[in-house]
Motif scaffolding. Sequence first.
Motif, short mmCIF file in Angstrom:
data_model
loop_
_atom_site.label_atom_id
_atom_site.label_comp_id
_atom_site.label_asym_id
_atom_site.label_seq_id
_atom_site.Cartn_x
_atom_site.Cartn_y
_atom_site.Cartn_z
N GLU A 138 -7.25 5.81 5.11
CA GLU A 138 -7.15 5.73 3.64
C GLU A 138 -6.11 4.69 3.23
OE1 GLU A 138 -8.75 7.04 1.03
OE2 GLU A 138 -7.33 6.16 -0.41
N PHE A 139 -4.98 4.67 3.90
CA PHE A 139 -3.91 3.75 3.51
C PHE A 139 -3.92 2.45 4.33
CE2 PHE A 139 -2.56 7.79 1.77
CZ PHE A 139 -2.24 7.41 0.47
N ASP A 194 0.80 -1.21 0.00
CA ASP A 194 0.00 0.00 0.00
C ASP A 194 0.84 1.28 0.00
OD1 ASP A 194 -2.51 0.77 -0.32
OD2 ASP A 194 -3.21 0.33 1.72
N GLY A 249 -0.55 8.19 -8.32
CA GLY A 249 -1.83 8.13 -7.62
C GLY A 249 -1.77 8.30 -6.11
N LYS A 293 -7.41 13.71 -2.09
CA LYS A 293 -8.82 13.38 -2.20
C LYS A 293 -9.38 13.14 -0.79
CE LYS A 293 -11.87 10.45 -4.79
NZ LYS A 293 -12.01 9.01 -4.86
N ALA A 294 -8.61 12.44 0.02
CA ALA A 294 -9.06 12.19 1.40
C ALA A 294 -9.25 13.51 2.15
CB ALA A 294 -8.06 11.30 2.13
N ARG A 354 -4.64 10.23 -3.82
CA ARG A 354 -5.37 9.64 -2.69
C ARG A 354 -5.26 10.52 -1.45
NH1 ARG A 354 -3.56 3.52 -2.10
NH2 ARG A 354 -5.02 3.51 -0.35
#
Length: 464
Positions: free
Chosen positions: A457-458, A307, A410, A417-418, A414
Amino acid sequence: MARLVMKFGGVSVADGNRLRHVGDLVLHFSRDNEIVLVTSALQGVTDDLLACAKKAAKEGNVSEVIDFMEKLTDRHNQAITDAIKDPQIAKEVSETISNKLSELEKAYIGICYLGELTARSLDYISSYGEQLAAPILAGVLRDMGIPSLHYTGSEAGIITDSNYGDCRPLEKTYNLIPQRLLPLKGVPVVTGFIAKDEKGTITTLGRGGSDLSASLIGAAIDADEIWFWKETYGIMTTDPKIVPEARSIPSISYREAMELSNFGAKVLHPRSIEPAIRKGIPVRVKCTFDPDIPGTLIVHEDVPKADVIKAVTLHKNVALLNISGAGMIGTLGVAARAFSALAKAGINIVMISQGSSEVNISMIIEERQVEKAEDALRAEFPRDLVKDISHDHDVSAVAVVGAGMAGTPGVAARVFKAMGAAKINVVMISQASGQLNISFVVASKDAEQAVRELHREFGLGGET
Ligand code: ASP
Ligand code: MG
């Protein structure tokens, strides 16, 4: 049979019971390993020693020094009583300690009369924390049947420059240490933090320097691993006070660990693992309260996590400094002048960002230095060049760290966006081209939420 250097400090060596526990751990691991032990002062002692020295220089009150010495003596004698059962060993250790304590008392009284305190005398005074701790710990080991001698840093071969208060080890240290310690006789106990310079004067490696001592010794004797025993479960995915699901990171590279400590995860000072990095020796952070769990292993190679992100950090005590003005566009040397003005004022820059319009440069610095920084910039720049110089206290810096993000598209998407989904405004962004971290700045009120969102998120707590 592996060769290990183990370092204990802080709460792990707070009192006799904790010292006994250190003995138990050493006994356990010495069955299959050769061990060198490095110890800090008993918890809080270095602070106390320094505070007493400053007071003595200012007020010159000898009876206060005597009071302080009594308390210090009681604390160490209590530790001996609690940790060492054999009366003969306890007596020997007490004698060693009592000699050290009378040397220290003489130094304090000298300071009272002289009313001055140099960096050199501060090193001398603060060295006693470790000088008192090591003989006790060696006594504890002997009491448990493990042969052990205690060494000061310089007896173990650590020689430094004479930059008192923050000395650097000299190259020859790497040759001297094996000459002094090898072949290992039992489990030697070495004082962390302290050393001597070439003139034979006592020096220190800077506050928290015991980790560096351990790392130096490990590198010099080609240890298989260097273990830092801490009160945490290792290096964590984030501060568990902010995210209860935070976990210990099983494996991390030197580069990632350095990024993390730069961003406020104060587990290890980057400088302290430098000798280990040089020799490629794995460093392990172990938890004193839970010795059976493996902790975090810090190794040479980047071990990418699927991740990509390994940890999220938060740096709260920062401020944003901004300079702007149309006069800056295309003008050579503005950044150079700003940075050197700040450097001259002793200000460390944590983050930098300039957009390609060149109208402004933003920097993140330590909050306590912000006024000084603004003054330095105002003195440097005429108004027609830099129109506005301003700062904002109420910000915090957040960073996601992981070597796996290099070249992985990306990740930034992410992250931001979070933030967008949580309606958190991003004030400033910076990613150096090493791509080991993305750092950004948010209002302090949003900071902890930002960390929680990213941790989720991660999937760092195993949430997904
Ligand atoms: N005792 C020293 C200090 O408190 C060194 C250390 O703990 O690592 O700074
Ligand atoms: Mg300490």
